[in-house]
Each structure stands twice: as C-alpha cells, then as structure tokens.
Design a protein around this motif. Sequence first.
Motif, PDB file in Angstrom:
ATOM      1  N   UNK A 152      25.278  46.453   0.739  1.00  0.00           N
ATOM      2  CA  UNK A 152      25.573  47.215  -0.465  1.00  0.00           C
ATOM      3  C   UNK A 152      24.284  47.604  -1.187  1.00  0.00           C
ATOM      4  N   UNK A 153      23.139  47.349  -0.572  1.00  0.00           N
ATOM      5  CA  UNK A 153      21.872  47.745  -1.178  1.00  0.00           C
ATOM      6  C   UNK A 153      20.933  48.234  -0.081  1.00  0.00           C
ATOM      7  N   UNK A 154      19.725  48.589  -0.452  1.00  0.00           N
ATOM      8  CA  UNK A 154      18.789  49.191   0.500  1.00  0.00           C
ATOM      9  C   UNK A 154      18.097  48.105   1.323  1.00  0.00           C
ATOM     10  N   UNK A 155      18.060  48.274   2.634  1.00  0.00           N
ATOM     11  CA  UNK A 155      17.466  47.233   3.488  1.00  0.00           C
ATOM     12  C   UNK A 155      16.114  47.642   4.069  1.00  0.00           C
ATOM     13  N   UNK A 156      15.850  48.943   4.154  1.00  0.00           N
ATOM     14  CA  UNK A 156      14.678  49.368   4.940  1.00  0.00           C
ATOM     15  C   UNK A 156      13.365  48.818   4.402  1.00  0.00           C
ATOM     16  N   UNK A 157      13.112  48.967   3.083  1.00  0.00           N
ATOM     17  CA  UNK A 157      11.809  48.575   2.536  1.00  0.00           C
ATOM     18  C   UNK A 157      11.577  47.059   2.644  1.00  0.00           C
ATOM     19  N   UNK A 158      12.537  46.233   2.197  1.00  0.00           N
ATOM     20  CA  UNK A 158      12.289  44.795   2.325  1.00  0.00           C
ATOM     21  C   UNK A 158      12.084  44.358   3.783  1.00  0.00           C
ATOM     22  N   UNK A 159      12.764  45.026   4.703  1.00  0.00           N
ATOM     23  CA  UNK A 159      12.595  44.674   6.118  1.00  0.00           C
ATOM     24  C   UNK A 159      11.206  45.082   6.600  1.00  0.00           C
ATOM     25  N   UNK A 160      10.753  46.254   6.150  1.00  0.00           N
ATOM     26  CA  UNK A 160       9.408  46.711   6.548  1.00  0.00           C
ATOM     27  C   UNK A 160       8.335  45.751   6.044  1.00  0.00           C
ATOM     28  N   UNK A 161       8.546  45.228   4.837  1.00  0.00           N
ATOM     29  CA  UNK A 161       7.588  44.270   4.278  1.00  0.00           C
ATOM     30  C   UNK A 161       7.481  43.039   5.176  1.00  0.00           C
TER      31      UNK A 161
END
Length: 406
Positions: free
Chosen positions: A339-348
């Motif tokens: 229900x939220x954005x996953x791409x940026x935290x995963x890239x980190x």
Amino acid sequence: GHNLGQPSGLAKPPLGYFTFPFVSSQLGCVDTEEADIYFLIDGSGSIYPNDFQDMKVFMNEMISMFQVSANGVRFGVVQYESTPQTEFMISQYNSVKQLKEAVRDIQQLGGGTNTGDALRYMKSLFAKAARDSVPKLLIVITDGESQDQVTKAAEELRQEGIVIYAIGVKNAVKKELKDIAGTEDRMFFVNDFDSLKLIKHDIVQDICSDFGSEHEQMTCKNMKADIILLVDSSESIRPVDFQKMKDFMQLIVNRSDIGADKVQIGLLQFSSEPQEEFQLNRYGSKADLRRAISGIRQIKSGTMTGKALTFASSYFDEPKGGRPRVKQYLIVITDGEAQDVVREPAETIRGKGITIYAIGVLHANNSQLVDIAGSQDKVFFEDNFDSLTFLEKEILFEICNPEDCK
C-alpha cells in the motif's frame, strides 16, 4: 482456491525461475551421466483415472530431463496394487522417445495397496538388471496408507545401496513416507496429483546433486552469510498459510550452517507497521532459532511493504548484529500488493550490497516484486503457500553458490 477445471497444460510457469549448473530445463541433469532409476507407482483403486494420468505425465517430464541411453541413465517402471507388476525393465528402452511411449501405454490396475510387498519385489528386479557401481534409485509414488509393513522392506533396499525417494499424494501417511525414504530429505508430499509438477525440478535437482559432482553440497558447509527474513503478516494471510510461511523459515534454518562466524538469521514481520522479532546475532543455534520462529504471532493489519523495507535496512548494520563484510541477503515474503512505495527503500538496501529475493504468493504484484528485488531472476511467484517448501532449496542454492552460477 484451486481452479480444478483448468487443464494443467495452461497453468502459468512460475516467473522467478533459476537454472542450476546441473539442472536446466532443456538439458536437465547433465552431471548424472549414468544411473538406473525405477519408478514404483501406486495403481490402486483409490486413484482417479485423471490422477493416474498426472502421474504418467510426471514420469515423462522427469525422464525428459536426463540423458537417457543404454549406458547412460536408464528408467524402468513397476506398477503395484495388491501385487506388483513390471511395466518395463530398465534394460528395455534406451531412448526418451521409447520410454515416453511405454509410459503412455501403462494402464491402471486398480486394487489394494501393498507397498511393502512391492518394495520387496523391487529388490529382485534391481538385482536382475542394475549395473554394478552405477547409482541405483527408486522413486515411489503413493496416494494412501500401505496395507502391509514397509519399514523392513525399504531398509533392505537401502542396504543394497539403492537410494529411495518417497512421494506422497493426498492421503499418503508422512511417517510411512519417511520409513520408505529413510530420511525426510528424500520425502516429498503434495496435496494433489496435479502438484507433482511443482516438485519435479526439486527431485531432479536432488538426484543431480547426489550423483553429480560432489562439490555442490560442500559449498554450503563453509558458507558465511547474514540472512534477514522480512515476512508479511497482514490480515489477508490465513492462519494455515502463516504457518506454512513459518515452516518455510524453519527449512531455511535447518539447511543453514548456523553460528556467529557462519550463517546468522534475523527475522522481521510487517503489516501496517514493521516489527522486530529477532536480530541477526540474537540466536547462535538451530534449536533456538526454531523455537523463536515457532513462537511468532501474526499481526493481521495492512501491507506497508515500503515502510518495512526502510525499517529492515539498519538490521544489516553492525549495531544490530550485521556483518557488512560477509554476504548479506534479505528474503521478502508477501502475499499482496504493497500500500506504499517500495522501489526507493529497496534501492537503498541494494545500494549497500545486499541481495534481495522477493517471494510473492497469491495476490502479490509482480512488477512490485521486481522493484523490490531489482531483477526478475530474484523474484519467485507462487500460486499457493504450499509451494514455498520447494523454494527453500533454490534460494539456499543461490546463496551457497553466489554469482558464479548464473
């Protein structure tokens, strides 16, 4: 639920799919150059005709994965009910084409289930036709409890050096399967005959690594890794499926070399909020890890995967027991759409050199899983939670043989 009306040929292939050094979908098992393999299949009256058909398809798909020839890998089939019947001996056909035709021609016997008797029969059959110093394997497929004793007959086969795989379907009894195989490592259980296809690669991979080059099993012995499991605990996951996730985690623990200078495992759960269960350096033994995993409780609210990824990042760092100098892995298991954005935290996380595997079950969203893992080859997509069992070997295999096996 299972859409049973759909013919199995239309089932989607799993998206995340590894090829192994010794198992590839085209060549199959290239390292097993010679073996004598018998299938011993249950033809009793409790098996529906379409289930018997699934069993034949399973055998043919397995046969296609080996290098069949008169002095390579040979297959034979025995069908049993109250009494066993040789369909064809291992010496009879030496091409995949001939074998597949012979399997297609097998007719179901119907009748009782005397598995012990059939195992005893196999002993004389192997003695007749098997080649000296060539690996001998028996793959038993049964759907019910035997009406006679199996333990002693199976033990006698194993004493002859015959390796037994026991596959149970539907009403098979797990204890009996273990008695037949002699170890849980070679025991497989599926809920229906259609699911046999899910374990085909698993069994072939097992056979290949048992009789292929020995070094594949060794790699995992001196493995050092930090593995954090990040597990979806939202309300859409049924309690029975949550248990299956726990079983999957237990398998990862069982097959890893746990210890402060070997493999460390940490566990985080997430729903609307992330929650620490234990850090990487909390438990140094399998028994403690197993106890901790079996004690966790499901949270049962929303699915904030992005927030959970942000939360997970610091768990790889030294203050929380991480060892940034060893290989680090995050295994994310989720059953639904974030229900939220996953791409940026995963890239980190990946930016820190951490490898992420994303396992999606049921309603998970593939493009989100790719955002999490960074590439499709680290995404696994499963139709149901039962399939998790078959994944653990693939994932550990990857972790044991990083990079060099792509």
